[in-house]
Scaffold this motif. Structure first.
Motif, PDB file in Angstrom:
ATOM      1  N   LEU A  63       0.822  -1.207   0.000  1.00  0.00           N
ATOM      2  CA  LEU A  63       0.000   0.000   0.000  1.00  0.00           C
ATOM      3  C   LEU A  63       0.862   1.265   0.000  1.00  0.00           C
ATOM      4  O   LEU A  63       0.512   2.265  -0.629  1.00  0.00           O
ATOM      5  CB  LEU A  63      -0.948  -0.015   1.195  1.00  0.00           C
ATOM      6  N   ALA A  64       1.990   1.227   0.690  1.00  0.00           N
ATOM      7  CA  ALA A  64       2.910   2.370   0.678  1.00  0.00           C
ATOM      8  C   ALA A  64       3.526   2.543  -0.708  1.00  0.00           C
ATOM      9  O   ALA A  64       3.734   3.676  -1.165  1.00  0.00           O
ATOM     10  CB  ALA A  64       3.999   2.177   1.733  1.00  0.00           C
ATOM     11  N   LEU A  65       3.796   1.438  -1.393  1.00  0.00           N
ATOM     12  CA  LEU A  65       4.321   1.496  -2.762  1.00  0.00           C
ATOM     13  C   LEU A  65       3.281   2.118  -3.693  1.00  0.00           C
ATOM     14  O   LEU A  65       3.625   2.929  -4.554  1.00  0.00           O
ATOM     15  CB  LEU A  65       4.703   0.090  -3.227  1.00  0.00           C
ATOM     16  N   LEU A  66       2.026   1.760  -3.507  1.00  0.00           N
ATOM     17  CA  LEU A  66       0.937   2.364  -4.292  1.00  0.00           C
ATOM     18  C   LEU A  66       0.907   3.872  -4.069  1.00  0.00           C
ATOM     19  O   LEU A  66       0.831   4.647  -5.027  1.00  0.00           O
ATOM     20  CB  LEU A  66      -0.401   1.740  -3.906  1.00  0.00           C
ATOM     21  N   ALA A  67       0.975   4.306  -2.826  1.00  0.00           N
ATOM     22  CA  ALA A  67       0.934   5.736  -2.514  1.00  0.00           C
ATOM     23  C   ALA A  67       2.140   6.479  -3.081  1.00  0.00           C
ATOM     24  O   ALA A  67       2.023   7.619  -3.521  1.00  0.00           O
ATOM     25  CB  ALA A  67       0.862   5.933  -1.000  1.00  0.00           C
TER      26      ALA A  67
END
Length: 153
Positions: A63-67
């Motif tokens: 999810l941090a990679l998506l952001a």
């Protein structure tokens, strides 16, 4: 053969599909290819993602990679069905399903389903450039005058 080489040869969906579960190597290879964002903020986010990788917090890292990589994209749906996680990302999450164009992937591992959707959305964001289209004839110069050519006899 490294993951980076496999990613370029087969595409991200294919090499992620073969991975049974999220690993530090997979996330490290993907993180090494990230390029977007303000360098100062990016450095902080990359350090945060590396910390999440060290802690084996795969879903949080995904999810941090998506952001980090795709700020306008959001997680639209994450569902478990028939032994697989199905992930959908969208730029317009509030839009009804039937109007939205979402990126959808699936994998037995939840984090890899999210990462697969991120990589697919990245590819679609970098899609082919639109071809240049001629804008029509230029405005005539001052020496050009229309001539009536009809025969009214």
């Amino acid at each position: 053969m490294s993951l980076n080489h496999q990613a370029h040869e087969f595409g991200p969906a294919e090499w992620l599909r073969d991975a049974p579960a999220a690993t530090a190597d997979i996330f490290t290879d993907i993180l090494a290819t990230t390029r977007r964002g303000n360098p100062m903020i990016r450095a902080l986010e990359v350090a945060r993602i590396k910390h999440l990788i060290t802690c084996c917090a795969w879903t949080d890292a995904a999810l941090a990679l998506l952001a980090l990589e795709l700020p306008p994209w959001q997680l639209r749906r994450l569902a478990y069905d028939d032994g697989e996680w199905h992930c959908a990302l969208s730029k317009y999450r509030e839009m009804p399903d039937w109007l939205d164009v979402a990126v959808e992937t699936h994998h037995a591992d939840m984090a890899l389903a999210i990462v697969g959707a991120v990589l697919q959305a990245q590819q679609e964001s970098l899609g082919p450039a639109l071809p240049e289209v001629a804008m029509g004839p230029k405005a005539p110069d001052a020496s050009w005058e229309p001539v009536l050519c009809d025969n009214f006899a």
